[in-house]
Design a protein around this motif. Structure first.
Motif, PDB file in Angstrom:
ATOM      1  N   GLN B 161      38.257  42.626  32.159  1.00 42.87           N
ATOM      2  CA  GLN B 161      38.446  42.639  33.817  1.00 42.87           C
ATOM      3  C   GLN B 161      37.943  42.474  35.165  1.00 42.87           C
ATOM      4  O   GLN B 161      38.552  41.883  35.861  1.00 42.87           O
ATOM      5  N   TYR B 162      36.193  42.472  35.050  1.00 43.00           N
ATOM      6  CA  TYR B 162      35.578  42.058  36.096  1.00 43.00           C
ATOM      7  C   TYR B 162      35.484  40.361  35.924  1.00 43.00           C
ATOM      8  O   TYR B 162      35.296  40.164  36.906  1.00 43.00           O
ATOM      9  N   MET B 163      35.763  40.542  34.757  1.00 47.17           N
ATOM     10  CA  MET B 163      35.914  38.363  33.894  1.00 47.17           C
ATOM     11  C   MET B 163      37.262  38.013  35.585  1.00 47.17           C
ATOM     12  O   MET B 163      36.966  36.829  36.008  1.00 47.17           O
ATOM     13  N   ILE B 164      37.996  38.784  35.118  1.00 42.26           N
ATOM     14  CA  ILE B 164      39.528  38.193  35.831  1.00 42.26           C
ATOM     15  C   ILE B 164      39.513  38.410  36.985  1.00 42.26           C
ATOM     16  O   ILE B 164      40.018  37.179  38.252  1.00 42.26           O
ATOM     17  N   MET B 165      39.097  39.234  37.817  1.00 39.24           N
ATOM     18  CA  MET B 165      38.836  40.012  39.063  1.00 39.24           C
ATOM     19  C   MET B 165      37.872  38.591  39.607  1.00 39.24           C
ATOM     20  O   MET B 165      38.348  38.057  40.835  1.00 39.24           O
ATOM     21  N   GLY B 166      37.048  38.402  39.518  1.00 40.60           N
ATOM     22  CA  GLY B 166      35.985  37.446  39.766  1.00 40.60           C
ATOM     23  C   GLY B 166      36.491  35.754  39.846  1.00 40.60           C
ATOM     24  O   GLY B 166      36.935  35.372  40.928  1.00 40.60           O
TER      25      GLY B 166
END
Lengths: 252, 244
Positions: B161-166
């Protein structure tokens, strides 16, 4: 004859993938492929299947779909008679377009082969917790809503990034509340929905709409429907998991 | 023999069911809304038959060929333990399947028209051709990179999720900077890159990797490769629009 041509065309499209796979298999992995015969027959089936599928689409579905998109976005159809065209246009005048967008988004997604593939895999990996049909319907509803909203955007001419950025915010919020196991699959479902069947039909609808609505530029406003179709399934798949979890929770 | 025919018939019925919604939608709009004669009715019946047959064969072959090879290669790479070769393979798979993708070729040539009309490039066939080719290679590179990042994520167990949000944040930043003509096409390019053969292969690769590495869950770690592959093209196409 046309089938043969189609098989040749599809083979050329598939050639890079096949050469990468077999190249790595023989040069790097250097191990025999288990059940090599079965795999090759499987590849042949995929090739024949995809060729027939594309041929059928080009013969039946695409001309009809494009024709319908044209007819539905035709000013004479939307405004009844030409007398009203000069007046103000109201976004609600295009109600048949929205209904068509929703219906065609839903139905083409149900027939999308790559979504079937991912749904089969997800069902297998989750040991049946994620139903093949349930996932496909959830994604299809997402695409349907996405394309409807996207058509509304073309009619009103609002900037696309407002919608997409709002969508991102909703996805991020949902991510924190959705069951952990669904999140990667939901993100994936955005990309898989838009391929062979959906893209040509949806693109035709977008371009037809941008051509009809006064003040829209085909090249600028005609695009973006695919983006909506790949954003909204992320939300609907997470919502599907949230709702199933909620129901399971309540029945305990 | 009879059993095989019965199985084939059964999966054809399944394909027909998958196709039914489209037939109903088109039939309804033709009969009640548009009320115009359908041209070439016989062609449409034959075409529909082709679609049903094609879908049936495709799904048969999927489970016989595409899924097993994706998984067996993932297993072999995991056993071999060579991260470098795995990443090279991931890049080639992403790049190779995207660069020849017909949908991408179509989008690239439309984008070159937008660029020519918007005054970003000269309005000549040569300039448009080179713009379109450049765009294709940019997108193919970005998909290759996406699969590499996605495979690294599976190996390291990073949370998606943090990668996609980035990625989303990058898309938003690029949207503010990129010329506004390119934005619609850039957003669309995320969706068109993932084709019908790439998706099953890449999914099988991800799930296969996650199942053969200890401590990874195929459900939470195996999926997500497609997500990266549909995010990076948006960023790279906007970047391409800014640079050219």
């Amino acid at each position: 004859m046309r089938i043969l041509q189609m098989i040749i065309d599809t083979s050329i499209d598939v050639l890079p993938i096949v050469s990468i796979i077999f190249g790595f298999q023989f040069l790097v992995i250097r191990r025999p492929i288990p059940n090599i015969k079965r795999v090759i027959i499987g590849f042949a089936y995929v090739l024949i299947g995809l060729s027939l599928f594309l041929l059928g689409l080009e013969q039946a579905l695409f001309p009809l779909g494009r024709l319908m998109a044209d007819q539905l976005t035709n000013p004479a159809f939307i405004y009844g008679d030409l007398a009203n065209v000069s007046g103000d246009i109201h976004w609600a005048d295009y109600y048949w377009v929205y209904i068509f967008a929703f219906a065609i988004g839903f139905s083409t997604t149900i027939a999308e082969p790559s979504l079937i593939a991912v749904a089969i895999k997800a069902n297998e990996v989750s040991a049946g917790a994620i139903g093949v049909q349930g996932l496909r319907i959830a994604v299809a509803i997402g695409v349907a809503v996405g394309i409807t909203v996207g058509s509304y955007r073309i009619v009103t001419g609002l900037p696309i990034h407002y919608f997409i950025i709002t969508g991102y915010v909703i996805v991020v919020i949902q991510t924190f509340f959705a069951p952990k196991m669904i999140v990667p699959l939901a993100y994936d479902s955005g990309g898989v929905t838009t391929s062979t069947v959906t893209v040509p039909l949806v693109a035709a609808l977008g371009l037809g709409l941008a051509e009809t609505v006064p003040g829209r530029n085909v090249l600028i406003d005609g695009f973006g429907l695919i983006a909506f179709a790949s954003l909204f399934p992320i939300m609907s798949v997470m919502a599907y998991a949230q709702i199933s979890e909620y129901i399971a929770h309540r029945s305990d | 023999m009879q059993q095989a025919l019965f199985a084939l018939f059964k999966s054809m019925l399944g394909s027909l069911r998958d196709l039914l919604p489209i037939i109903l939608v088109i039939g309804f709009f033709q009969a009640f809304v548009l009320q115009q004669p359908i041209p070439g009715f016989m062609d449409i019946v034959i075409g529909t038959l082709f679609i049903v047959l094609g879908l049936t064969f495709f799904i048969y072959g999927l489970e016989m060929g595409l899924f097993p090879i994706g998984e067996s290669m993932a297993n072999a790479f995991a056993r071999k333990g060579s991260v470098v070769w795995l990443l090279v393979f991931a890049f080639c798979l992403g790049f190779g399947t995207t660069v020849a993708e017909p949908a991408l070729i179509a989008v690239a040539s439309e984008a070159s028209q937008v660029a020519a009309i918007g005054g970003m490039i000269l309005n000549t066939p040569e300039a448009m051709q080179s713009y379109a080719t450049g765009l294709r290679f940019t997108v193919a590179f970005s998909v290759g990179l996406a699969i590499v990042i996605g495979v690294l994520r599976i190996l390291k167990g990073w949370s998606i999720q943090y990668m996609i949000m980035g990625g989303y944040i990058l898309v938003v930043i690029m949207t503010m900077l990129a010329p506004k003509e390119i934005i619609g096409i850039a957003y669309d390019s995320g969706g068109v890159t993932t084709s019908t053969i790439t998706v099953p292969l890449v999914t099988a690769l991800g799930v296969g990797l996650a199942s053969s590495i200890k401590g990874r869950n195929p459900m939470t770690d195996g999926f997500g490769l497609i997500a990266f592959a549909s995010l990076t093209p948006m960023i790279f196409v906007m970047a391409y629009g800014m640079v050219i």
